[in-house]
Design an enzyme around this catalytic site. Structure first.
Site, PDB file in Angstrom:
ATOM      1  N   LYS A   1       0.837  -1.195   0.000  1.00  0.00           N
ATOM      2  CA  LYS A   1       0.000   0.000   0.000  1.00  0.00           C
ATOM      3  C   LYS A   1       0.878   1.253   0.000  1.00  0.00           C
ATOM      4  CE  LYS A   1      -3.794   1.858   2.888  1.00  0.00           C
ATOM      5  NZ  LYS A   1      -4.627   1.502   4.072  1.00  0.00           N
TER       6      LYS A   1
ATOM      7  N   SER B   1      -9.106   1.450   3.252  1.00  0.00           N
ATOM      8  CA  SER B   1      -8.436   2.335   2.312  1.00  0.00           C
ATOM      9  C   SER B   1      -7.377   1.590   1.503  1.00  0.00           C
ATOM     10  CB  SER B   1      -7.756   3.469   3.093  1.00  0.00           C
ATOM     11  OG  SER B   1      -6.819   2.905   4.017  1.00  0.00           O
TER      12      SER B   1
ATOM     13  N   SER C   1      -9.680  -1.322   7.147  1.00  0.00           N
ATOM     14  CA  SER C   1      -9.111  -1.164   5.813  1.00  0.00           C
ATOM     15  C   SER C   1      -8.190  -2.278   5.341  1.00  0.00           C
ATOM     16  CB  SER C   1      -8.379   0.183   5.714  1.00  0.00           C
ATOM     17  OG  SER C   1      -9.300   1.230   5.809  1.00  0.00           O
TER      18      SER C   1
END
Length: 466
Positions: free
Chosen positions: A82, A155, A179
């Site tokens: 990420k 996210s 997330s």
């Protein structure tokens, strides 16, 4: 093994072939880069791709393995992380236009440990702005490969899409309200939100530091366990990383569920989850019961107060995280993150104090519940395969996150570990998942239970048709 099988494989299933020379890290890396070039223009999973670095790392891993210096199941495996993990050789954009050209000053502990395990870093995966709810207006949101009209979760959206679509073999995400688990649920992955402090957060951009967790997202419990093994443990650079010994997760993963006591709160589920989700949970109960687990009725502490407190703490801590750029660069922020920060700046000390009191009481109540059980079963999401229209219908209010995260955010508040496991599909083919929660530092047990379930089901092996 043919390319059409290689791209969809669990990486732990490739480890013996890599170690013995039958599978080439260089070839795996080229396969991933080719698939990124072919598919990511539509899926938008990657924020940055680093083909030259990846090829060099793959070649070095292959040479090292041929020389008899195999480091473990991640050696030579192409992964990505990420875009909130600091990396010094690949840009770190943090999901924001403000950091489009920013160079991280140091490597995150988690990515350094992945490199030490021999993993090949393909690039960085798209994240929402500020690790919150929406992607920045300048950044294309990832597309769910199981259905373009459906949510990818937040996210760690790019992490979910890339791993399920075969654009990397595994990834790391961060989780403040769900997330890791929400995109794992939407994309058919196995995700672990570890105990708070199990994994160092050094070099990971925060949303709310006291709620943030770092963990793996992968194609199976075995893969997730291998990733967690590489990154878990204390860290001098992060005083909140717990000095608790890390067990050998893979060595314990075949233990099964026979004799385990698993709690379930059916009134909570019936109040918060759709009929489709409830039906999938009952199938999970039946499967784990056949494997020897015993289910008992328990009562989870009320979630509404703790969700309201989560919203207060998240906003206040987000305002802290952005104080160097907000309000100084307010105009460069997206609407939803800016609104969160404004709320955080406006809450009173009394409101924050009440949230902290609720958090302490809730954590204690969860601990009391776990005195009678080994694990606790809840859904991953309250609805099966939420559409983008459904998510838009929740509006911009903080209640939107609370509506979608009643089974995720509470475990960020108390810091207890959970694992998310695919267990079905919506009528439109979007994955559905369940979670098992455990006592602090019970990640080995969570991996063991998830692996037992995956040994008799194949939901985790479903891949999208691209």
């Amino acid at each position: 093994m043919a390319d059409d099988t290689l791209w969809s494989a669990e990486f732990t299933a490739l480890a013996d072939g890599i170690r013995g020379g039958a599978v080439s890290p260089v070839a795996l890396t080229e396969l991933m880069l080719e698939r990124i070039a072919r598919h990511d223009g539509r899926l938008h999973a990657y924020a940055a791709v680093a083909p030259d670095q990846a090829r060099a790392m793959a070649a070095a891993a292959e040479a090292e393995i041929r020389a008899g210096r195999w480091r473990g199941p991640l050696h030579g495996i192409p992964i990505a992380v990420k875009d909130v993990f600091y990396t010094t050789d690949i840009k770190t954009g943090l999901g924001s236009s403000i950091y489009a050209d920013w160079q991280a000053p140091h490597e995150s502990t988690a990515t350094r440990r992945l490199r030490e395990a021999g993993a090949v870093m393909l690039g960085k995966l798209t994240a929402t702005e500020g690790v919150y709810a929406d992607h920045h207006p300048t950044i294309a949101a990832p597309i769910n490969p199981f259905g373009a009209g459906h949510w990818t979760g937040t996210s760690s959206s790019g992490s979910g899409v890339a791993t399920t679509a075969g654009l990397c073999y595994g990834t790391l995400g961060s989780d403040t309200g769900g997330s890791i688990r929400l995109p794992s649920s939407c994309c058919g992955l196995t995700g672990i939100k570890p105990t708070w402090g199990r994994v160092s957060r050094h070099g990971v951009f925060p949303l709310a530091e006291s709620l943030d967790h770092v963990g793996p997202m992968a194609r199976s419990a075995r893969d997730a366990a291998a990733l967690l093994q590489a990154i878990a443990g204390s860290d001098p650079a992060d005083p909140t990383a717990a000095p608790v010994a890390v067990p050998d997760y893979l060595a314990e993963i075949e233990g099964g569920v026979a004799g385990l006591i698993i709690g379930i709160d059916r009134p909570l589920l019936e109040a918060k989850a759709s009929a489709e989700v409830l039906a999938s949970i009952e199938e999970v109960v039946a499967t784990l019961t056949r494997l020897g687990a015993r289910f008992v009725d328990v009562r989870f502490p009320p979630v509404e107060p703790i969700l309201r407190g989560w919203a207060v703490q998240c906003a206040v801590e987000a305002a802290m995280a952005h104080r160097d750029t907000y309000p100084a660069r307010k105009g460069e922020y997206g609407q939803r993150l800016a609104a969160l920060i404004e709320r955080g700046r406006a809450f009173s000390g009394l409101e924050l104090g009440e949230a902290l009191k609720e958090r302490r009481d809730f954590t204690g109540a969860v601990g009391l519940m776990f005195e009678a059980i080994d694990l606790f079963l809840v859904p991953g999401l309250p609805v099966a395969g939420p559409s983008l229209d459904y998510m838009a219908s929740l509006g911009e209010d903080p209640a939107a996150i609370l509506a979608i995260g009643p089974f995720t955010a509470p475990f960020d508040v108390c810091g207890y570990p959970t694992i998310t496991v695919p267990c079905g599909a919506s009528p439109l083919g979007i994955p559905v998942a369940f979670q098992l929660a455990g006592k602090p530092f019970a990640e080995a047990l969570l991996c063991r239970a998830a692996h037992a379930y995956q040994g008799v089901t194949d939901w985790h092996r479903r891949r999208p048709a691209l």
